[in-house]
Scaffold this active site. Structure first.
Site, mmCIF file in Angstrom:
data_model
loop_
_atom_site.group_PDB
_atom_site.id
_atom_site.type_symbol
_atom_site.label_atom_id
_atom_site.label_comp_id
_atom_site.label_asym_id
_atom_site.label_seq_id
_atom_site.Cartn_x
_atom_site.Cartn_y
_atom_site.Cartn_z
ATOM 1 N N GLY B 40 1.609 -19.217 -0.681
ATOM 2 C CA GLY B 40 2.523 -18.786 0.978
ATOM 3 C C GLY B 40 2.396 -18.921 1.372
ATOM 4 C CG HIS B 266 6.842 2.614 7.178
ATOM 5 N ND1 HIS B 266 8.023 3.693 7.773
ATOM 6 C CD2 HIS B 266 6.575 2.096 8.119
ATOM 7 C CE1 HIS B 266 8.274 3.569 8.677
ATOM 8 N NE2 HIS B 266 7.454 1.950 9.110
ATOM 9 C CB SER B 284 12.656 -0.273 12.204
ATOM 10 O OG SER B 284 11.939 0.267 13.501
ATOM 11 N NE ARG B 333 3.742 1.883 10.422
ATOM 12 C CZ ARG B 333 4.557 0.575 9.994
ATOM 13 N NH1 ARG B 333 3.779 0.309 9.355
ATOM 14 N NH2 ARG B 333 5.099 -0.132 10.514
ATOM 15 C CG HIS B 404 5.714 -0.447 5.214
ATOM 16 N ND1 HIS B 404 6.731 -1.282 4.837
ATOM 17 C CD2 HIS B 404 5.445 -0.713 6.216
ATOM 18 C CE1 HIS B 404 6.937 -2.044 5.614
ATOM 19 N NE2 HIS B 404 6.090 -1.629 6.543
ATOM 20 C CD GLU B 428 0.708 -6.695 2.847
ATOM 21 O OE1 GLU B 428 1.733 -7.011 2.956
ATOM 22 O OE2 GLU B 428 0.457 -6.285 1.913
ATOM 23 C CG LEU B 444 5.056 -8.643 12.337
ATOM 24 C CD1 LEU B 444 6.389 -8.825 13.069
ATOM 25 C CD2 LEU B 444 5.419 -9.092 11.277
#
Lengths: 259, 640
Positions: B40, B266, B284, B333, B404, B428, B444
């Protein structure tokens, strides 16, 4: 709407390839272009035919994977978007749509509409980076960078590496791609240190890959899904000239690009 | 099986520095004797591959895309959190840690989360040094914004393309190491199995996607950075190619899979518009800073965005502002998503399907002017218009929740190693940092923390103890894995059934979304399990995979991935059924407060549920990692 699709089919890199015609029916305007291709492939698979291969991944215009040459234009008739962001409301009932892969010697066809763009990776490997390792770097706010400069660097850094610039160019030049990276890094104080070597090495690699020369026609910028400006090519040329003046790396007699 | 998370002793804020001192180092001259496989090339993979190569290890890097730059981290829009406290608004490493633990509804491991917050500050320094053009103030210093319900401004961003810029930064570091000959890059290559020799991860088996060739690669350690499994649901915001196969095959080789039922839905995605739809597009979360979420007070079936402009204020229900006065539209969320579902279930949803709510910018435009809104969200508004045909400057957007992110993943200890010696999982694809719900702008952060600042230290400790003998890929274990893969491929190609891979995948997605999605109940989960099992049986009998193995065959690629999704889906359902509580993204209808909020059961379920594979069609065994909270007090999450 009902559409006729004229699609480039090529079994593999050795195959000669040619156009084949397909019909798709009852496509709604809200369907994306790639979903229309999914519907075609679904039909093909249900009649035991080989589906049309095309590159795609994020389907939101950022990964740079999709790469279709639609009715003579990379990423189709709309400006500022990738193929995956194109919707069928841009077409009308009864249209004939021609779909080809990117055409450029350094982007050989792998199958159907899928091409090999590893040449772009090798150009980045030639110098499209700042030579810092992990750790041991100064605090992020140590060097203030004017917002104007940072914004301009960001304009260039937006390049998604899709190759539409090459596909749009009559010479299959990769100048806009190279310029975007050279410009992004040369504008920033962190990248300025290596800017001469970077310009030289990336241009050298670009030539080695077999991309053509730039004649400042501007088709690349017009077709770029991220709207990357020709000004970056001007900056690349400037970086390249300065680099050549003081270069110890490369023979000076090399043809200068971009003029 | 005894699970040892290997959490270092000592106070929370000293654990990582003490651990770094206590772990073994590999002599610089010996590093070149070790090979490491990194699968990955997203944020977690690229950063790990580059950093390990810089240290002197020989790295083999793999991705299924045509270039490492295309991994799906690239699509992250909003930003990256870091406890820099540049804004002098009260942020600190501890506050970021606290917010992340609380946001995860107390289902993550304290020590890992604290370390994540600690190294977050280094990430920003690193990215700036690489030339990532973060947004800046006019004085030239870095800009921040508040994001995803945080009450401090700690999010760094590069327009709406933060993931792209961070990934291109990591990709440039990776490219530099490829040029230096320290990383061998394998693109269009998909990992199909991990190989264990004497109980240790010693390599992988891959399929070259262009030639179909099955190949073995040996190494001293294997790092999986292969992302999440949201595509189990067919429709998600993930890229089309995102898949669970690498993690799932590792699971079948003995790696525990933890908390598979923790999936994040999300709240702000463009609603589904037709059955042909292939993916969902995220808008976003930053839009919730200025957009107001509402539906009509009483049902107005099929209400369109242009009609909505004429709905009077009195007839509108700004339900998030009403129910959560202090956080309003900025609730986390999971809360925002569930509330959208509730109002749509009440019949007050809008648009042609009734499965949408409005996100309205009219007030923000009135207050700040169109130009200000344009400068903040211009590209998102353009994207929305491109997809839907509606102009959000004039009419409200329509949004609906979509799958999401997946918080569950391979179980790892403090060193990010799975229970299989030498097999690591980062980003993840592991389970460690986000508990039952991930906060915005934290994915991130975790990907880069793991890759730049954690694995380069912890992997050395393992390698230093394990010796540097090379493994031969002629070894029996590699042969066996290759054979099994070939058989699997033959089985799919010779099935010659009547339905396409996508047909099956869509059906699986429907089952999961309806019965194991935003809310689940014991009843719906039991139904889901029966339906998945039946569908999986049909899949292997009736799927039609066109073409051959020996050339580019995207149908075959998909068929292999969907085969794994079926098995994982069943485990997700088992896990959701086992967890008799509601927490974060896992909402069990039976367990809610009187006000309809998630009701945790800390007495019985404050553990990571780690599942062990026992063989085909056998129930998996549950192992529990009890979560110990020494530094935060478990409270009911309240955003009122």
């Amino acid at each position: 709407m009902d559409l006729t699709l004229k699609i480039w089919r090529q079994k593999n890199s050795q195959d000669y390839g040619g156009f084949k015609t397909y019909e798709v029916k009852d496509i709604t305007p809200d369907t994306s272009f790639l979903e229309m291709m999914d519907i075609l492939n679904d039909n093909l698979e249900k009649s035991n035919d080989d589906p049309v291969h095309f590159d795609h991944d994020c389907r939101e215009g950022i990964c740079g994977m999709c790469s279709m040459f639609i009715n003579g234009r990379p990423h189709g008739p709309q400006q500022g978007i990738t193929t995956c962001q194109l919707h069928m409301r841009s077409f009308k009932d009864g249209d004939m749509i021609t779909i080809e892969p990117w055409r450029a010697k350094p982007f050989p066809v792998i199958k159907d509409l899928v091409v090999d763009r590893t040449a772009f990776d090798r150009i980045i490997q030639a110098g499209g980076f700042i030579s810092v390792g992990t750790g041991g770097v100064p605090d992020a706010n140590e060097i203030p960078i004017p917002a104007r400069v940072s914004n301009e660097a960001m304009d260039a850094a937006q390049c998604i590496g899709c190759g539409a610039c090459v596909a749009a160019c009559k010479n299959a030049s990769a100048m806009l791609f190279v310029a975007a990276k050279v410009s992004h890094l040369a504008l920033l104080p962190q990248g300025e240190v290596e800017s001469k070597e970077r310009a030289e090495q990336m241009v050298e690699q670009m030539d080695e890959e077999g991309f053509g020369s730039c004649t400042n026609t501007g088709a690349c910028s017009a077709e770029c899904p991220k709207g990357i400006s020709l000004e970056h090519i001007a900056r690349l040329n400037r970086e390249y000239y300065f680099a050549k003046q003081s270069s110890e790396n490369l023979p000076v007699e090399d043809e200068v690009h971009g003029s | 099986m005894q699970l040892d998370a290997k959490i270092p002793e000592g106070p929370l804020d000293e654990k990582w520095s003490k651990h770094k001192f206590n772990i073994k180092l590999v002599n610089p001259a010996n590093k070149r004797k070790y090979d490491i496989i990194v699968v990955g090339t997203g944020l977690a993979g690229s950063s790990a591959a580059a950093s390990l190569a810089e240290l002197g290890y020989n790295v083999k890097s793999f991705c299924f895309q045509d270039s490492p730059r295309r991994a799906h981290s690239i699509a992250a829009q909003g930003g990256i959190n870091a406890a820099k406290n540049y804004q002098n608004d009260g942020d600190s490493v501890f506050r970021l840690f606290y917010d992340t633990i609380k946001g995860g509804d107390y289902r993550s491991r304290e020590a890992n989360v604290y370390r994540l917050s600690e190294v977050s500050v280094n990430i920003i320094d690193q990215c700036v040094a690489q030339g990532v053009p973060f947004a800046r103030e006019y004085g030239g210093l870095l800009a921040n914004r508040s994001f995803g319900g945080a009450q401090v401004s700690r999010t760094f961003y590069a327009r709406g393309q933060t993931g792209q810029q961070l990934l291109l930064g990591a990709y440039s570091a990776l490219s530099r190491q490829i040029a230096a000959g320290k990383v061998t890059m394998h693109t269009r290559t998909e990992m199909l199995d991990v190989v264990l020799v004497d109980g240790q991860a010693r390599g992988i088996v891959t399929r070259n996607l262009i030639t179909g060739k099955i190949e073995s690669h040996g190494a001293h350690a294997v790092v999986l950075a292969t992302g999440g499994y949201g595509n189990v649901f067919f429709l998600s915001t993930n890229a089309m190619g995102s898949n669970a196969s690498a993690a799932w095959r590792a699971h079948k080789k003995g790696a525990l899979f933890a908390n598979p039922c923790f999936t994040q839905i999300h709240p702000t995605c463009i609603p589904v518009s037709g059955h042909y739809q292939s993916k969902l597009t995220l808008m976003s979360e930053s839009l919730r800073n200025d957009g107001r979420v509402w539906v009509p007070k009483s049902a107005m079936k099929g209400l369109t965005a242009s009609e909505a402009v004429n709905v009077s204020e009195d007839d509108r229900d700004y339900y998030l502002e009403r129910r959560y006065p202090s956080f309003g539209n900025l609730v986390p969320r999971d809360v925002a998503s569930r509330n959208a579902k509730i109002v749509c279930d009440e019949g007050r949803g809008v648009g042609p399907t009734g499965l949408a709510v409005f996100l309205d910018f009219a007030d923000a435009i009135k207050r700040d002017g169109k130009e200000t809104i344009k400068s903040k969200y211009g590209n998102l508004f353009d994207m929305y218009k491109q997809i839907t045909g509606d102009n959000p400057y004039e009419v409200p957007m329509m949004i609906y929740p979509a799958v999401h992110y997946t918080m569950g993943g391979l179980w790892v200890d403090y060193n990010l190693m799975t229970n299989v010696p030498g097999l690591y999982a980062t980003g993840e694809c592991n389970f460690s940092d986000h508990g039952a719900n991930r906060l915005g702008a934290s994915a991130l952060m975790q990907g880069l923390a793991d890759g730049y600042f954690v694995i380069p230290y912890t992997i050395g400790d393992y390698l230093a103890k394990s010796g540097h003998d090379k493994v031969s890929t002629d070894n029996e274990a590699f042969r066996e894995a290759e054979e099994r893969i070939t058989q699997n491929i033959d089985k799919l190609l010779h099935c010659k059934g009547s339905r396409t891979v996508d047909d099956f995948h869509k059906l699986l997605g429907h089952i999961m979304w309806d019965k194991c999605g935003m809310s689940r109940s014991a009843e719906s989960l039991k139904q889901a399990k029966t339906e998945i099992q039946a569908l999986r049986k049909e899949y292997w009998e009736d799927v039609n995979v066109i073409g051959v193995n020996e050339e580019l065959n995207m149908t075959l690629e998909k068929a292999l991935r969907v085969g794994d999704f079926f098995e994982l889906a069943e485990l997700m359902v088992d896990d959701a059924l086992n967890r008799n509580e509601s927490c974060g993204g896992h909402f069990r209808e039976e367990y809610q407060t009187e006000e309809g909020e998630a009701l945790r059961d800390d007495q019985n379920y404050a553990y990571g549920a780690c599942w062990e594979y026992k063989g085909p069609d056998k129930p998996e065994t549950l192992h529990k990692e009890e979560l110990i909270f020494e530094n935060v007090k478990l409270t009911q999450r309240s955003y009122k």
